[in-house]
Enzyme design. Structure first.
Site, PDB file in Angstrom:
ATOM      1  N   LYS A 173       1.313  10.324  -9.554  1.00 41.24           N
ATOM      2  CA  LYS A 173       0.121  10.545  -8.338  1.00 41.24           C
ATOM      3  C   LYS A 173       0.533  10.012  -7.145  1.00 41.24           C
ATOM      4  O   LYS A 173       0.761   8.850  -6.850  1.00 41.24           O
ATOM      5  CB  LYS A 173      -1.027   9.686  -8.918  1.00 41.24           C
ATOM      6  CG  LYS A 173      -2.238   9.927  -7.795  1.00 41.24           C
ATOM      7  CD  LYS A 173      -3.108   9.090  -7.315  1.00 41.24           C
ATOM      8  CE  LYS A 173      -2.769   8.103  -6.055  1.00 41.24           C
ATOM      9  NZ  LYS A 173      -2.526   8.861  -4.685  1.00 41.24           N
ATOM     10  N   GLY A 226       3.497   0.242  -3.200  1.00 44.37           N
ATOM     11  CA  GLY A 226       2.473   0.254  -2.063  1.00 44.37           C
ATOM     12  C   GLY A 226       2.263  -1.179  -1.581  1.00 44.37           C
ATOM     13  O   GLY A 226       2.798  -1.896  -1.695  1.00 44.37           O
ATOM     14  N   SER A 227       1.114  -1.283  -0.930  1.00 47.00           N
ATOM     15  CA  SER A 227       0.552  -2.664  -0.398  1.00 47.00           C
ATOM     16  C   SER A 227       0.285  -3.433  -1.438  1.00 47.00           C
ATOM     17  O   SER A 227      -0.017  -3.436  -2.833  1.00 47.00           O
ATOM     18  CB  SER A 227      -0.710  -2.112   0.331  1.00 47.00           C
ATOM     19  OG  SER A 227      -1.902  -2.027  -0.346  1.00 47.00           O
ATOM     20  N   GLY A 231      -1.588  -3.437  -4.997  1.00 48.83           N
ATOM     21  CA  GLY A 231      -0.789  -3.696  -6.182  1.00 48.83           C
ATOM     22  C   GLY A 231      -1.484  -4.965  -7.103  1.00 48.83           C
ATOM     23  O   GLY A 231      -1.390  -4.676  -8.209  1.00 48.83           O
ATOM     24  N   GLU A 250       6.134  -2.758  -6.578  1.00 51.65           N
ATOM     25  CA  GLU A 250       7.040  -2.961  -5.370  1.00 51.65           C
ATOM     26  C   GLU A 250       6.133  -3.088  -4.334  1.00 51.65           C
ATOM     27  O   GLU A 250       5.415  -1.947  -3.897  1.00 51.65           O
ATOM     28  CB  GLU A 250       8.019  -1.894  -5.308  1.00 51.65           C
ATOM     29  CG  GLU A 250       9.294  -2.097  -6.227  1.00 51.65           C
ATOM     30  CD  GLU A 250       9.947  -3.449  -5.855  1.00 51.65           C
ATOM     31  OE1 GLU A 250       9.960  -4.038  -4.991  1.00 51.65           O
ATOM     32  OE2 GLU A 250      10.505  -3.811  -6.878  1.00 51.65           O
ATOM     33  N   CYS A 284       9.418  -0.945   3.976  1.00 51.79           N
ATOM     34  CA  CYS A 284       8.790  -2.055   3.198  1.00 51.79           C
ATOM     35  C   CYS A 284      10.122  -3.118   3.611  1.00 51.79           C
ATOM     36  O   CYS A 284       9.821  -4.266   3.646  1.00 51.79           O
ATOM     37  CB  CYS A 284       8.624  -1.975   2.085  1.00 51.79           C
ATOM     38  SG  CYS A 284      10.376  -1.191   1.329  1.00 51.79           S
ATOM     39  N   GLN A 331      -3.053   4.020  10.548  1.00 51.16           N
ATOM     40  CA  GLN A 331      -1.910   3.247  10.654  1.00 51.16           C
ATOM     41  C   GLN A 331      -1.680   2.838  12.233  1.00 51.16           C
ATOM     42  O   GLN A 331      -1.289   1.877  12.470  1.00 51.16           O
ATOM     43  CB  GLN A 331      -0.668   3.928  10.046  1.00 51.16           C
ATOM     44  CG  GLN A 331       0.406   2.872  10.026  1.00 51.16           C
ATOM     45  CD  GLN A 331       0.503   1.632   9.388  1.00 51.16           C
ATOM     46  OE1 GLN A 331      -0.074   1.567   7.967  1.00 51.16           O
ATOM     47  NE2 GLN A 331       0.771   0.526   9.890  1.00 51.16           N
ATOM     48  N   GLU A 383       2.190  -8.155   7.028  1.00 51.69           N
ATOM     49  CA  GLU A 383       2.965  -6.939   7.314  1.00 51.69           C
ATOM     50  C   GLU A 383       2.247  -5.995   8.076  1.00 51.69           C
ATOM     51  O   GLU A 383       1.034  -5.653   7.866  1.00 51.69           O
ATOM     52  CB  GLU A 383       3.162  -6.464   5.930  1.00 51.69           C
ATOM     53  CG  GLU A 383       4.168  -5.203   6.018  1.00 51.69           C
ATOM     54  CD  GLU A 383       4.145  -4.187   4.723  1.00 51.69           C
ATOM     55  OE1 GLU A 383       3.149  -4.147   4.042  1.00 51.69           O
ATOM     56  OE2 GLU A 383       5.237  -4.004   4.399  1.00 51.69           O
TER      57      GLU A 383
HETATM   58  P1  NAD Z   1      -1.262   2.060  -0.497  1.00 54.00           P
HETATM   59  O1  NAD Z   1      -1.292   0.425  -1.471  1.00 54.00           O
HETATM   60  O2  NAD Z   1      -2.225   2.094   0.149  1.00 54.00           O
HETATM   61  O3  NAD Z   1      -1.096   3.046  -1.572  1.00 54.00           O
HETATM   62  C1  NAD Z   1      -0.167   3.219  -2.512  1.00 54.00           C
HETATM   63  C2  NAD Z   1      -0.557   4.331  -3.558  1.00 54.00           C
HETATM   64  O4  NAD Z   1      -1.678   3.656  -4.339  1.00 54.00           O
HETATM   65  C3  NAD Z   1      -1.129   5.201  -3.178  1.00 54.00           C
HETATM   66  O5  NAD Z   1      -0.451   6.642  -3.956  1.00 54.00           O
HETATM   67  C4  NAD Z   1      -2.604   5.350  -3.287  1.00 54.00           C
HETATM   68  O6  NAD Z   1      -3.353   6.320  -3.473  1.00 54.00           O
HETATM   69  C5  NAD Z   1      -2.598   4.535  -4.255  1.00 54.00           C
HETATM   70  N1  NAD Z   1      -3.825   3.715  -4.747  1.00 54.00           N
HETATM   71  C6  NAD Z   1      -4.727   3.145  -3.788  1.00 54.00           C
HETATM   72  N2  NAD Z   1      -5.619   2.599  -4.364  1.00 54.00           N
HETATM   73  C7  NAD Z   1      -5.429   2.792  -5.744  1.00 54.00           C
HETATM   74  C8  NAD Z   1      -6.328   2.230  -6.789  1.00 54.00           C
HETATM   75  N3  NAD Z   1      -7.471   1.490  -6.824  1.00 54.00           N
HETATM   76  N4  NAD Z   1      -5.685   2.467  -8.094  1.00 54.00           N
HETATM   77  C9  NAD Z   1      -4.760   3.258  -8.333  1.00 54.00           C
HETATM   78  N5  NAD Z   1      -3.944   3.607  -7.180  1.00 54.00           N
HETATM   79  C10 NAD Z   1      -4.330   3.347  -6.011  1.00 54.00           C
HETATM   80  O7  NAD Z   1       0.053   1.662   0.198  1.00 54.00           O
HETATM   81  P2  NAD Z   1       0.614   3.016   1.072  1.00 54.00           P
HETATM   82  O8  NAD Z   1      -0.180   2.529   2.649  1.00 54.00           O
HETATM   83  O9  NAD Z   1       0.777   4.144   0.739  1.00 54.00           O
HETATM   84  O10 NAD Z   1       2.192   2.286   1.561  1.00 54.00           O
HETATM   85  C11 NAD Z   1       2.552   1.198   2.249  1.00 54.00           C
HETATM   86  C12 NAD Z   1       2.847  -0.074   1.487  1.00 54.00           C
HETATM   87  O11 NAD Z   1       3.791   0.255   0.585  1.00 54.00           O
HETATM   88  C13 NAD Z   1       3.319  -0.938   2.436  1.00 54.00           C
HETATM   89  O12 NAD Z   1       2.765  -2.398   2.094  1.00 54.00           O
HETATM   90  C14 NAD Z   1       5.011  -1.055   1.971  1.00 54.00           C
HETATM   91  O13 NAD Z   1       5.652  -2.401   2.289  1.00 54.00           O
HETATM   92  C15 NAD Z   1       4.692  -0.703   0.902  1.00 54.00           C
HETATM   93  N6  NAD Z   1       6.029  -0.258   0.255  1.00 54.00           N
HETATM   94  C16 NAD Z   1       6.900  -1.117  -0.391  1.00 54.00           C
HETATM   95  C17 NAD Z   1       8.024  -0.428  -1.199  1.00 54.00           C
HETATM   96  C18 NAD Z   1       8.893  -1.467  -1.858  1.00 54.00           C
HETATM   97  O14 NAD Z   1       9.784  -0.918  -2.495  1.00 54.00           O
HETATM   98  N7  NAD Z   1       8.921  -2.832  -1.985  1.00 54.00           N
HETATM   99  C19 NAD Z   1       8.639   0.737  -0.707  1.00 54.00           C
HETATM  100  C20 NAD Z   1       7.975   1.514   0.174  1.00 54.00           C
HETATM  101  C21 NAD Z   1       6.685   1.106   0.622  1.00 54.00           C
END
Ligand code: NAD
Length: 482
Positions: A173, A226-227, A231, A250, A284, A331, A383
């Site tokens: 997804k 993701g965030s 997470g 991550e 990130c 954002q 962040e």
């Molecule tokens: P996000 O957490 O909003 O979304 C990430 C993913 O999770 C998306 O596909 C989203 O649709 C999904 N999601 C949201 N709610 C969910 C739920 N309840 N259940 C399952 N899936 C769900 O993050 P974002 O805004 O897409 O990305 C930005 C974040 O990602 C930043 O915090 C950044 O630091 C982090 N990031 C980390 C790394 C790393 O490797 N450490 C790399 C890239 C981005």
């Protein structure tokens, strides 16, 4: 008319529920694609297809899996310019950054093609006579992959490639802001010869299809990027499900770049500007905290501002653009809110931070640099995920290290210095998963482990051969023959 992207379920392209628009952040009049939002029923069908495909796929030879991943790698690399352009149009990275990321996706696929035939095991002497012990690795099962918008082709590639290489079946997804790159990657892999059901794509909202993936009893493992807020929910859902799922997270960063008095000024400024602002600061691993020793502080700030003044913020696809737009309105609002918060806490806005008008309607923000900040301010602790960085003045190396480590995150950390002693000490004592000396905190190789500590990561590392840890499960077999 834009093309409607469909979900891949059991080898068939299917329309889901509502259609959604994938909008170009450099020009909001430009709809990159419409895509089919998956439903929970689509997600369930995708998991069922993956489960059905798993027994045969997990028993394919490494050579069979190699051929498919290698073919996909070749196509991604051959189409890197076109895919890079799609990426830049969809996410807002500059075209060279987009092509660079597409190239990296191809390199990752090629690396894991090799992994298909490299996976071995161990024979260990038993403590009992006549007994042999074999330790082998097997596929985990159906793996759910949830990815963010900021690396829309590289992150799907670095999760899908090891999952398939080690014999797992996949339901991915991707982020709802940037589905077209993941769609293109899945299309390439599908046409490279994957059997039906081995790789499934369900686009749509995290709160619906993402959540259903986390809760599905037939999904054995979840890899999430993701965030931190999402997470935490992902990990909690994986533990609450029956059976419990293996989970890898991550997440965010508040990465420090230390600049010591003995640093080469030009190198330090390049590291800071690249690390903090390239890819619009939406990495990130971005260097959002610039921790600068007092003796070089004023020269560093002046030279950084000079460099920022020369950066062109414009349409991601235009030649000569250094910084593309912010990914979307939400954002952008977050970035502007943090700029206000920093000012209200007493930070000095030394450069940028204002909205910019360009030829097309987009989310253009002048990169912002704050000075006179402390590590206690919210701008130093939370962040932002935008082109915003702040300088924290410190008196010496010891204070710099203490400030660098004083954060709940621990993804990447950098130091600019000509002192071998300080570089060596920093590498050993930084509480980050990745440490850079005279290099930006962002920008990593694809064949070595990637990941962090503390609040940035949870579970085994991604990428390189370390990806085995998450995408395989270990079996210890004992045998005795008289
Ligand atoms: P996000 O957490 O909003 O979304 C990430 C993913 O999770 C998306 O596909 C989203 O649709 C999904 N999601 C949201 N709610 C969910 C739920 N309840 N259940 C399952 N899936 C769900 O993050 P974002 O805004 O897409 O990305 C930005 C974040 O990602 C930043 O915090 C950044 O630091 C982090 N990031 C980390 C790394 C790393 O490797 N450490 C790399 C890239 C981005």
């Amino acid at each position: 008319m834009t093309e409607m992207l469909k979900n891949l379920i059991g080898g068939e392209w299917k329309t889901g529920g509502n259609a959604s628009k994938d909008v170009n952040p450099s020009n909001t009049n430009d709809v990159v694609n419409e895509y089919a939002q998956g439903t929970v029923a689509d997600l369930n069908a995708a998991v069922a297809a993956a489960k059905a495909a798993f027994p045969a796929w997990s028993r394919t030879t490494g050579q069979e899996r190699y051929e498919i991943l290698k073919k996909a790698a070749d196509e991604v690399l051959a189409r890197r310019e076109e895919l890079g352009k799609l990426l830049s149009r969809e996410e807002g990275k500059t075209l060279p950054e987009g092509i660079g990321e597409a190239t990296r996706a191809g390199q990752i696929l090629a690396f894991f093609a090799g992994e298909c035939v490299r996976l071995g095991g161990e024979m260990i002497p038993s403590i009992r006579p006549g007994v042999g012990v074999e330790v082998t690795r097997e596929a985990v099962g159906v793996v759910g992959l949830i990815t963010p918008w900021n690396f829309p082709i590289a992150i799907p590639a670095w999760k899908i490639a090891p999952a398939l290489a080690y014999g797992n079946c996949v339901v991915i997804k991707p982020a709802d802001l940037t589905p077209a790159c993941a769609w293109a990657l899945v299309d390439i892999l599908n046409r490279a010869g994957l059997p039906k059901g081995v790789l499934n794509l369900v686009m749509g909202r995290g709160s619906t299809v993402g959540q259903a993936l986390l809760e599905h009893k037939d999904v054995s493992a979840i890899s999430f990027t993701g965030s931190v807020a999402t997470g935490r929910k992902v990990a909690a859902a994986c533990v609450a499900s029956t059976p419990m799922k293996k989970v890898q997270l991550e997440m965010g960063g508040k990465n420090p770049l230390v600049v010591l008095d003995d640093a080469d000024l030009a190198t330090a400024v390049d590291c800071a500007v690249n690390g903090a602002y390239f890819s619009t600061g939406q990495r990130c691993t971005a260097s959002s905290r610039l921790i600068v020793q007092a003796g070089i502080h004023d020269r560093f700030v002046a030279a950084t501002i000079d460099k920022l003044k020369a950066l062109v913020v414009d349409d991601a696809l235009k030649q000569g653009t250094h910084i593309g737009p912010v990914v979307d309105k939400s954002q952008l609002d977050t970035d502007l809110e943090y700029i206000k918060i920093a000012q209200s806490e007493g930070a000095k806005l030394a450069w940028g931070g204002e909205l910019l008008n360009r030829q097309t309607p987009g989310f253009y923000l002048q990169p912002a640099l704050f000075t006179e900040t402390t590590n206690a301010m919210r701008i130093s602790r939370e962040e932002v995920f935008g082109p915003v960085a702040n300088v924290i003045r410190v008196k010496d190396y010891d204070e710099a290290l203490a400030v660098a480590n004083d954060t709940e995150f621990g993804l990447s950390a950098g130091i600019c210095t000509s002192s071998l002693k300080h570089a060596t000490h920093f590498k050993r004592n930084s509480e980050a998963g990745m440490v850079m000396v005279n290099l930006p905190t962002a920008g990593v190789d694809y064949h070595v482990p990637f990941g962090g500590r503390k609040g940035s990561s949870y579970g085994p590392r991604e990428q390189g051969t370390y990806a085995r840890e998450f995408y395989t499960t270990v079996k210890t077999a004992y045998s005795f023959a008289k």
